[in-house]
Scaffold this motif. Structure first.
Motif, PDB file in Angstrom:
ATOM      1  N   LEU A  65      23.601  45.021 -25.354  1.00 33.10           N
ATOM      2  CA  LEU A  65      23.718  43.590 -25.662  1.00 33.10           C
ATOM      3  C   LEU A  65      22.907  43.239 -26.903  1.00 33.10           C
ATOM      4  O   LEU A  65      23.356  42.459 -27.757  1.00 33.10           O
ATOM      5  N   ALA A  66      21.725  43.827 -27.032  1.00 34.78           N
ATOM      6  CA  ALA A  66      20.901  43.574 -28.212  1.00 34.78           C
ATOM      7  C   ALA A  66      21.572  44.101 -29.471  1.00 34.78           C
ATOM      8  O   ALA A  66      21.514  43.473 -30.539  1.00 34.78           O
ATOM      9  N   VAL A  67      22.238  45.245 -29.388  1.00 35.87           N
ATOM     10  CA  VAL A  67      22.960  45.794 -30.541  1.00 35.87           C
ATOM     11  C   VAL A  67      24.113  44.874 -30.930  1.00 35.87           C
ATOM     12  O   VAL A  67      24.366  44.637 -32.123  1.00 35.87           O
ATOM     13  N   ALA A  68      24.819  44.326 -29.939  1.00 36.17           N
ATOM     14  CA  ALA A  68      25.917  43.399 -30.234  1.00 36.17           C
ATOM     15  C   ALA A  68      25.398  42.138 -30.929  1.00 36.17           C
ATOM     16  O   ALA A  68      26.066  41.592 -31.819  1.00 36.17           O
ATOM     17  N   ARG A  69      24.208  41.679 -30.549  1.00 38.43           N
ATOM     18  CA  ARG A  69      23.628  40.500 -31.222  1.00 38.43           C
ATOM     19  C   ARG A  69      23.296  40.826 -32.674  1.00 38.43           C
ATOM     20  O   ARG A  69      23.454  39.973 -33.560  1.00 38.43           O
ATOM     21  N   ILE A  70      22.826  42.044 -32.924  1.00 38.68           N
ATOM     22  CA  ILE A  70      22.543  42.450 -34.306  1.00 38.68           C
ATOM     23  C   ILE A  70      23.833  42.420 -35.127  1.00 38.68           C
ATOM     24  O   ILE A  70      23.848  41.929 -36.269  1.00 38.68           O
ATOM     25  N   GLU A  71      24.916  42.930 -34.573  1.00 37.98           N
ATOM     26  CA  GLU A  71      26.187  42.915 -35.293  1.00 37.98           C
ATOM     27  C   GLU A  71      26.619  41.487 -35.594  1.00 37.98           C
ATOM     28  O   GLU A  71      27.148  41.192 -36.679  1.00 37.98           O
ATOM     29  N   GLN A  72      26.382  40.579 -34.639  1.00 36.23           N
ATOM     30  CA  GLN A  72      26.738  39.173 -34.852  1.00 36.23           C
ATOM     31  C   GLN A  72      25.943  38.576 -36.014  1.00 36.23           C
ATOM     32  O   GLN A  72      26.520  37.964 -36.930  1.00 36.23           O
ATOM     33  N   TYR A  73      24.621  38.752 -35.991  1.00 42.88           N
ATOM     34  CA  TYR A  73      23.784  38.127 -37.019  1.00 42.88           C
ATOM     35  C   TYR A  73      23.903  38.852 -38.354  1.00 42.88           C
ATOM     36  O   TYR A  73      23.654  38.240 -39.410  1.00 42.88           O
ATOM     37  N   ASP A  74      24.303  40.113 -38.341  1.00 45.14           N
ATOM     38  CA  ASP A  74      24.580  40.793 -39.596  1.00 45.14           C
ATOM     39  C   ASP A  74      25.800  40.167 -40.265  1.00 45.14           C
ATOM     40  O   ASP A  74      25.824  39.971 -41.492  1.00 45.14           O
ATOM     41  N   ALA A  75      26.809  39.845 -39.472  1.00 41.94           N
ATOM     42  CA  ALA A  75      27.991  39.182 -40.027  1.00 41.94           C
ATOM     43  C   ALA A  75      27.645  37.790 -40.548  1.00 41.94           C
ATOM     44  O   ALA A  75      28.148  37.356 -41.593  1.00 41.94           O
ATOM     45  N   VAL A  76      26.775  37.077 -39.819  1.00 39.25           N
ATOM     46  CA  VAL A  76      26.351  35.750 -40.278  1.00 39.25           C
ATOM     47  C   VAL A  76      25.603  35.858 -41.605  1.00 39.25           C
ATOM     48  O   VAL A  76      25.808  35.057 -42.532  1.00 39.25           O
ATOM     49  N   ALA A  77      24.739  36.865 -41.722  1.00 38.52           N
ATOM     50  CA  ALA A  77      23.976  37.043 -42.958  1.00 38.52           C
ATOM     51  C   ALA A  77      24.907  37.379 -44.124  1.00 38.52           C
ATOM     52  O   ALA A  77      24.714  36.886 -45.246  1.00 38.52           O
TER      53      ALA A  77
ATOM     54  N   VAL B  54      13.395  45.304 -26.659  1.00 34.62           N
ATOM     55  CA  VAL B  54      14.118  45.687 -25.440  1.00 34.62           C
ATOM     56  C   VAL B  54      13.953  47.182 -25.184  1.00 34.62           C
ATOM     57  O   VAL B  54      13.680  47.608 -24.049  1.00 34.62           O
ATOM     58  N   ARG B  55      14.116  47.994 -26.241  1.00 32.19           N
ATOM     59  CA  ARG B  55      13.955  49.438 -26.095  1.00 32.19           C
ATOM     60  C   ARG B  55      12.528  49.776 -25.671  1.00 32.19           C
ATOM     61  O   ARG B  55      12.306  50.633 -24.798  1.00 32.19           O
TER      62      ARG B  55
ATOM     63  N   ASN C  26      16.808  35.680 -39.299  1.00 34.41           N
ATOM     64  CA  ASN C  26      17.468  35.725 -37.993  1.00 34.41           C
ATOM     65  C   ASN C  26      17.989  37.124 -37.690  1.00 34.41           C
ATOM     66  O   ASN C  26      17.946  37.587 -36.547  1.00 34.41           O
ATOM     67  N   LEU C  27      18.501  37.802 -38.723  1.00 29.85           N
ATOM     68  CA  LEU C  27      18.981  39.169 -38.525  1.00 29.85           C
ATOM     69  C   LEU C  27      17.836  40.096 -38.165  1.00 29.85           C
ATOM     70  O   LEU C  27      17.936  40.897 -37.214  1.00 29.85           O
ATOM     71  N   LEU C  28      16.725  40.011 -38.903  1.00 29.61           N
ATOM     72  CA  LEU C  28      15.571  40.854 -38.592  1.00 29.61           C
ATOM     73  C   LEU C  28      15.020  40.532 -37.210  1.00 29.61           C
ATOM     74  O   LEU C  28      14.554  41.428 -36.498  1.00 29.61           O
ATOM     75  N   SER C  29      15.076  39.262 -36.829  1.00 27.80           N
ATOM     76  CA  SER C  29      14.602  38.879 -35.496  1.00 27.80           C
ATOM     77  C   SER C  29      15.409  39.584 -34.414  1.00 27.80           C
ATOM     78  O   SER C  29      14.845  40.081 -33.427  1.00 27.80           O
ATOM     79  N   THR C  30      16.733  39.655 -34.586  1.00 27.02           N
ATOM     80  CA  THR C  30      17.553  40.344 -33.584  1.00 27.02           C
ATOM     81  C   THR C  30      17.288  41.843 -33.593  1.00 27.02           C
ATOM     82  O   THR C  30      17.350  42.492 -32.547  1.00 27.02           O
TER      83      THR C  30
ATOM     84  N   LEU D 186      18.234  54.640 -23.272  1.00 28.68           N
ATOM     85  CA  LEU D 186      18.282  54.024 -24.594  1.00 28.68           C
ATOM     86  C   LEU D 186      19.708  53.954 -25.139  1.00 28.68           C
ATOM     87  O   LEU D 186      19.995  53.127 -26.010  1.00 28.68           O
ATOM     88  N   VAL D 187      20.591  54.800 -24.623  1.00 30.49           N
ATOM     89  CA  VAL D 187      21.985  54.781 -25.076  1.00 30.49           C
ATOM     90  C   VAL D 187      22.845  53.896 -24.186  1.00 30.49           C
ATOM     91  O   VAL D 187      23.676  53.118 -24.681  1.00 30.49           O
ATOM     92  N   ASN D 188      22.649  53.978 -22.867  1.00 30.06           N
ATOM     93  CA  ASN D 188      23.588  53.368 -21.930  1.00 30.06           C
ATOM     94  C   ASN D 188      23.133  52.051 -21.326  1.00 30.06           C
ATOM     95  O   ASN D 188      23.960  51.343 -20.737  1.00 30.06           O
TER      96      ASN D 188
END
Length: 486
Positions: free
Chosen positions: A89-101, A177-178, A166-170, A81-83
């Motif tokens: 990759l899913a965490v990086a997508r969350i960071e992307q859509y958080d910035a978009v929001a 994924v987890r 979109n943010l909640l979707s990511t 779950l950490v490595n």
């Protein structure tokens, strides 16, 4: 006397009141509020379930793999779950859509800039217009410029709804994924434990076959049987050793798979037993189909639907006028030291409107595109519900049937052990041929291997059931979690 800013704003109060009223009704002008589509599912599951259920704490149900009481498995899952790269990759997508929001939410606030312009200009003195004053001349300007789009039609608020969906979707995609990763690691670990069990069974069978080989050799030496019996006993030992080598090969491959899932390519799993692992409890009868709403993939699909619904409103908003207020306040002077004096003060206040008149049907086409995407999102959501419902039904029948098959396999293993013991005694006493012993050995070997594989099937079916239900079968914690996320 020149009007002040306050007087200008007060003079526009009818317009401001009208814009505020339109803003309140703006979202309704663009379309109805989102409502969840009708569920295509029955109220409950068609597969029979256990009449009673063992009480399991809600916190432990959220980490169902802890029900196996295996620290090695728990450590592997924590590492994955950490490595795991898919989780990262899913965490990086969350960071992307958080910035978009955050960017989208900033559109409802005014944009303010500080502009400074200092120039020295010489105008031609030989041109058609005479030059008055100093030439060259200085111009120093410092001003705050601001603008804000009036969200009359609810366009900006609708954009925030889409960005948040979109943010909640990511975020739900990361949970999916987890959720899938935990199942993959657990199943791969159960495969290794099953192979360990089969290797242990094979070692016992080799020991038994070697004892039979020694017995046939003694009888050959005593002149009771022929060399054929000895060769047949040797063949049994050879086949069992070859089977052990194949099982060891499969175990190494499974370890490599776990290394990929945990991002630890040097992982080594100590030898352990499968039959000692506890079987987690079955859910009670009468599970409601609404439990599927807790699955992260279902929540992700619904957030995609919410975003598609908002995008239809955004496409419609482009057909309405864009209204904005602009203003500036500062100073302008030819001498820098006079920039902040009263005579140098400058300000502007403006109102702008832009209404599309002709665009060749492009805006209406975008509305149709967004509407078609919304229809697809509804279909995807309902299809995801049906698939999830089918997965739960399949998992329920597999969990029940595999438990019953394991009970049959255990009975068969005990029967073949008795047959092998009797056949060996009969052969040693001279009442039967060695073919009877060979047949009994083969049946017992297959039965003991089948028992281990049946336990693996039972545990794997339990894993699939937990995955299919999303997070257990207690509806109360799930209901509270869903309410808290709204």
């Amino acid at each position: 006397m020149k009007p002040t800013v306050k007087q200008l704003v007060w003079a526009q109060r009818p317009l401001i009141i009208a814009l505020a009223a339109l803003s309140l009704a703006g979202c309704q002008l663009l379309g109805p509020l989102y409502s969840r589509p009708d569920s295509p599912l029955p109220q409950g599951y068609v597969e029979p379930q256990a009449a009673t259920s063992t009480a399991v704490p809600a916190a432990q149900m959220q980490q169902w793999w802890s029900l196996f009481n295996d620290p090695v498995l728990t450590r592997l899952i924590d590492t994955a779950l950490v490595n795991n790269s898919d989780v990262q990759l899913a965490v990086a997508r969350i960071e992307q859509y958080d910035a978009v929001a955050r960017e989208t939410s900033g559109n409802v606030l005014p944009t303010i800039t500080l502009d400074n312009n200092n120039t020295r200009t010489r105008i031609t003195g030989a041109g058609p217009n005479p030059v008055f004053g100093v030439n060259p001349r200085n111009d120093n300007k410092l001003a705050l410029n601001g603008s804000i789009e009036l969200d009359v039609w609810g366009k900006l608020r609708t954009a925030n709804v889409a960005a948040r969906a979109n943010l909640l979707s990511t975020e739900y995609a990361r949970e999916a994924v987890r959720w899938s990763l935990v199942g993959l690691v657990t199943n791969q670990y159960l495969i290794i434990r099953s192979l360990d069990g089969q290797l242990a069974v094979n070692a016992e069978n080799i020991k038994t076959a070697q004892e039979s080989l020694a017995m046939t050799q003694r009888q050959l030496d005593a002149g009771v049987n022929t060399a054929l019996d000895v060769n047949q006993a040797e063949l049994v030992v050879t086949n069992l050793r070859a089977q052990s080598l194949e099982l060891q090969r499969q175990r190494s491959i499974s370890e490599h798979q776990l290394g990929v899932l945990t991002a630890d390519l040097s992982v080594k799993i100590p030898v352990g037993g499968l039959m000692s692992m506890p079987i987690p409890p079955m859910p009670p009868a009468g599970l409601p189909s609404t439990l599927l709403e807790s699955r992260p993939d279902i929540r992700q699909t619904e957030q995609d639907l919410i975003a598609a619904h908002a995008n239809v409103k955004l496409a419609k908003a482009a057909l309405y006028p864009t209204l904005s207020l602009t203003g500036a306040y500062g100073g302008e002077s030819k001498i820098l030291s006079d920039l902040f004096t009263a005579p140098a003060k400058i300000w502007t206040l403006g109102f702008a409107a832009s209404l599309p008149i002709f665009n060749g049907g492009r805006l209406n086409a975008r509305v149709d595109q967004a509407s078609a995407l919304q229809k697809q999102a509804v279909i995807n959501y309902q299809a995801a519900l049906r698939t999830a419902f089918s997965e739960v039904n399949d998992a329920l029948v597999n969990a029940r049937q595999y438990r019953e098959q394991e009970a049959v396999a255990e009975s068969k293993q005990k029967t073949t052990a008795n047959i092998l013991r009797i056949s060996q005694n009969r052969y040693q006493a001279g009442y039967s041929s060695y073919l009877e012993v060979l047949d009994a050995q083969r049946n017992h070997n297959e039965a003991t291997q089948a028992l281990v594989q049946s336990r693996q099937n039972t545990l794997t079916a339990t894993v699939s059931l937990f995955k299919a239900l999303g997070a257990g079968w207690d509806p109360e914690p799930l209901k509270k979690k869903a309410e808290a996320s709204k």
